[in-house]
Design a protein around this motif. Structure first.
Motif, PDB file in Angstrom:
ATOM      1  N   SER A  76       0.877  -1.168   0.000  1.00  0.00           N
ATOM      2  CA  SER A  76       0.000   0.000   0.000  1.00  0.00           C
ATOM      3  C   SER A  76       0.913   1.216   0.000  1.00  0.00           C
ATOM      4  O   SER A  76       2.063   1.120   0.456  1.00  0.00           O
ATOM      5  CB  SER A  76      -0.886   0.015   1.250  1.00  0.00           C
ATOM      6  N   PRO A  77       0.427   2.342  -0.488  1.00  0.00           N
ATOM      7  CA  PRO A  77       1.278   3.537  -0.488  1.00  0.00           C
ATOM      8  C   PRO A  77       1.790   3.819   0.924  1.00  0.00           C
ATOM      9  O   PRO A  77       1.037   3.702   1.887  1.00  0.00           O
ATOM     10  CB  PRO A  77       0.333   4.648  -0.965  1.00  0.00           C
ATOM     11  N   GLY A  78       3.059   4.122   1.018  1.00  0.00           N
ATOM     12  CA  GLY A  78       3.663   4.421   2.315  1.00  0.00           C
ATOM     13  C   GLY A  78       4.250   3.214   3.015  1.00  0.00           C
ATOM     14  O   GLY A  78       5.000   3.356   3.982  1.00  0.00           O
ATOM     15  N   ASP A  79       3.943   2.019   2.558  1.00  0.00           N
ATOM     16  CA  ASP A  79       4.515   0.816   3.179  1.00  0.00           C
ATOM     17  C   ASP A  79       6.050   0.851   3.128  1.00  0.00           C
ATOM     18  O   ASP A  79       6.622   1.231   2.108  1.00  0.00           O
ATOM     19  CB  ASP A  79       4.089  -0.452   2.403  1.00  0.00           C
ATOM     20  N   ARG A  80       6.656   0.392   4.199  1.00  0.00           N
ATOM     21  CA  ARG A  80       8.114   0.295   4.190  1.00  0.00           C
ATOM     22  C   ARG A  80       8.529  -1.017   3.506  1.00  0.00           C
ATOM     23  O   ARG A  80       8.042  -2.094   3.872  1.00  0.00           O
ATOM     24  CB  ARG A  80       8.657   0.316   5.628  1.00  0.00           C
ATOM     25  N   VAL A  81       9.371  -0.919   2.512  1.00  0.00           N
ATOM     26  CA  VAL A  81       9.878  -2.119   1.836  1.00  0.00           C
ATOM     27  C   VAL A  81      11.404  -2.050   1.785  1.00  0.00           C
ATOM     28  O   VAL A  81      11.986  -0.970   1.893  1.00  0.00           O
ATOM     29  CB  VAL A  81       9.316  -2.264   0.396  1.00  0.00           C
ATOM     30  N   LEU A  82      12.008  -3.218   1.659  1.00  0.00           N
ATOM     31  CA  LEU A  82      13.471  -3.279   1.572  1.00  0.00           C
ATOM     32  C   LEU A  82      13.852  -3.877   0.219  1.00  0.00           C
ATOM     33  O   LEU A  82      13.414  -4.974  -0.134  1.00  0.00           O
ATOM     34  CB  LEU A  82      14.027  -4.149   2.712  1.00  0.00           C
ATOM     35  N   GLY A 101       4.778   4.528  -4.525  1.00  0.00           N
ATOM     36  CA  GLY A 101       4.748   5.335  -3.306  1.00  0.00           C
ATOM     37  C   GLY A 101       5.147   4.602  -2.043  1.00  0.00           C
ATOM     38  O   GLY A 101       4.738   4.975  -0.942  1.00  0.00           O
ATOM     39  N   CYS A 102       5.960   3.560  -2.170  1.00  0.00           N
ATOM     40  CA  CYS A 102       6.440   2.863  -0.970  1.00  0.00           C
ATOM     41  C   CYS A 102       7.564   3.664  -0.326  1.00  0.00           C
ATOM     42  O   CYS A 102       8.226   4.472  -0.973  1.00  0.00           O
ATOM     43  CB  CYS A 102       6.968   1.477  -1.333  1.00  0.00           C
ATOM     44  N   THR A 103       7.778   3.423   0.958  1.00  0.00           N
ATOM     45  CA  THR A 103       8.935   3.977   1.655  1.00  0.00           C
ATOM     46  C   THR A 103      10.059   2.956   1.504  1.00  0.00           C
ATOM     47  O   THR A 103       9.904   1.813   1.960  1.00  0.00           O
ATOM     48  CB  THR A 103       8.596   4.193   3.141  1.00  0.00           C
ATOM     49  N   ILE A 104      11.141   3.363   0.871  1.00  0.00           N
ATOM     50  CA  ILE A 104      12.123   2.363   0.436  1.00  0.00           C
ATOM     51  C   ILE A 104      13.403   2.411   1.265  1.00  0.00           C
ATOM     52  O   ILE A 104      14.039   3.451   1.399  1.00  0.00           O
ATOM     53  CB  ILE A 104      12.488   2.598  -1.051  1.00  0.00           C
TER      54      ILE A 104
END
Ligand code: PLP
Length: 396
Positions: A76-82, A101-104
């Motif tokens: 979802s937008p804003g989710d933290r992913v690595l 729009g992920c937090t990367i």
């Protein structure tokens, strides 16, 4: 001499003749019992080929389509992913996660290397929702440690998505035991058919995560495809001819395993491993350096051009003299290396021929440095050693 055109690029790869015939004969409508039977058989065979009990979804797209579907369906937008990145395809994950729009967070390693598990461990946060990585980084010829990363995620809610587009059919993966939530393949790599199909195997955890995903999606809605697949259909018009070709290719892989598709997959993987090892030995015997010597992939060998020479010259000679299409470096790596793929329909004779052609080209470019036969001998020795090892196993 005559030149037969041969693809030694890491996609598209050489076509399986039986698959080409199947494609040419595919005069079928997709909402028929005939096609449903083919589709269901191909999906079932793909599970065995991937080595999973999870549902496999097929889509008409290049491999990147399935990468995008993974991001669009799991986040979802804003989710933290690595993102674990060490090459152009790793960078594609970052670009995709950014587009959605992920937090990367990123763990990166220099091109030609692979990242350390320690770095991955310390980059994981309690709210990391998904880890994205490659099984093999086609742009550099490096292999990443999927099993190691999967172990770091055991017992957490973090999903693991692996782009194995050149990894499948060249690398051993134990998808379910390791806990890979989505593993992605593409048609123009080890399954020996033209570009145009992507597929992915999706775990139950991943299907569950999709229920909460708030990304916009329409064509790449995997849950919709899963519902259709259960009825033997795809949601939209499938690439019928490519699916017929894929069926024929999976039959060929099954025959390679004497009627056992899982064994056939092992044969294909071992074939790539041996071809890659022979090629590396040949290149090193010519004094050439590998770009990813520490963790070389079996999918593709990246060989640095000698002494600052533009590798475009090598690529051109392979093509002009021998009809062999090898790949240049990608992006910033262009001009620095050649990449020879060992994907799919690529055998002993291809391997020996490409090593001999490399030797011939290097002898023209650096006559003082090349003694004919050295590279071919090195490759032959690797082959002979593997035969001896196999015989020992059989007698033991
Ligand atoms: C070929 C490839 C892809 C997919 O590229 P497409 O051009 O979209 O098919 C993705 N990842 C890797 C590692 C690849 O080798």
């Amino acid at each position: 001499m005559l030149r037969k055109n041969r693809l030694y690029t890491p996609g598209p790869t050489q076509l399986l003749p039986a698959a080409q015939f199947a494609m040419a004969a595919a005069n079928v409508h997709h909402r028929t019992a005939d096609f449903r039977a083919l589709y269901q058989r191909v999906l079932a065979d793909l599970k065995v080929f991937v080595g999973t009990q999870n549902d496999v979804i097929l889509m008409a797209a290049s491999g990147t389509g399935a990468m995008e579907a993974s991001v669009a369906n799991l986040t979802s937008p804003g989710d933290r992913v690595l993102v674990l990145t060490a090459g152009k395809f790793g960078e594609r994950w970052t670009a995709l996660a950014k587009a959605y729009g992920c937090t990367i967070d990123e763990v990166s390693a220099p091109y030609g290397e692979t990242f350390s598990l320690e770095a991955v461990r310390s980059a994981l946060k309690p709210d990391t929702r998904v880890v994205f990585m490659q099984g093999t980084e086609t742009s550099t010829g490096a292999r990443h440690d999927v099993k190691g990363v999967a172990q770091l995620l055991k017992g957490t809610d973090t999903l693991l998505v692996v782009d194995a587009i050149t990894g499948l059919g060249t690398t051993h993966f134990d998808v379910d035991a390791w806990g890979v939530d989505i593993i992605i393949g593409g048609s123009q790599k080890a399954v020996m058919i033209p570009p145009g199909l992507a597929f992915c195997a999706v775990s139950e955890r991943a299907w569950k995560r999709m229920e909460t995903s708030k990304q916009p999606k329409y064509y790449f809605d995997l849950r919709k495809e899963r519902k259709s697949a259960a009825k033997g259909e795809s949601a939209y018009t499938p690439a019928t001819a490519l699916i017929a070709a894929l069926g024929a290719a999976l039959d060929y892989i099954r025959e390679s395993g004497k009627g056992d598709l899982a064994k056939g997959r092992e044969v294909l993987v071992n074939n790539a491993e041996l071809a890659a090892e022979m090629t590396r030995a040949g290149a090193e015997a010519l004094g050439l350096k590998l770009f990813a010597p520490h963790a070389p992939a079996a999918a593709v060998s990246a060989i640095l051009s000698p002494g600052g020479m533009d590798s475009s010259e090598l690529v051109k000679r392979f093509r002009d003299e021998f009809g062999a299409v090898v790949a240049n470096g990608q992006g910033e790596m262009k001009g620095k290396m050649i990449r020879i793929a060992h994907l799919g329909y690529y055998d002993y004779l291809d391997t020996i021929a490409i090593v001999a052609a490399l030797e011939q080209i290097m002898a023209e470019l650096q006559p003082e440095k090349v003694k004919f036969g050295n590279a071919v001998r090195a490759a032959q020795q690797v082959y002979a050693a593997s035969r001896a090892e196999k015989r020992a196993l059989v007698t033991a």
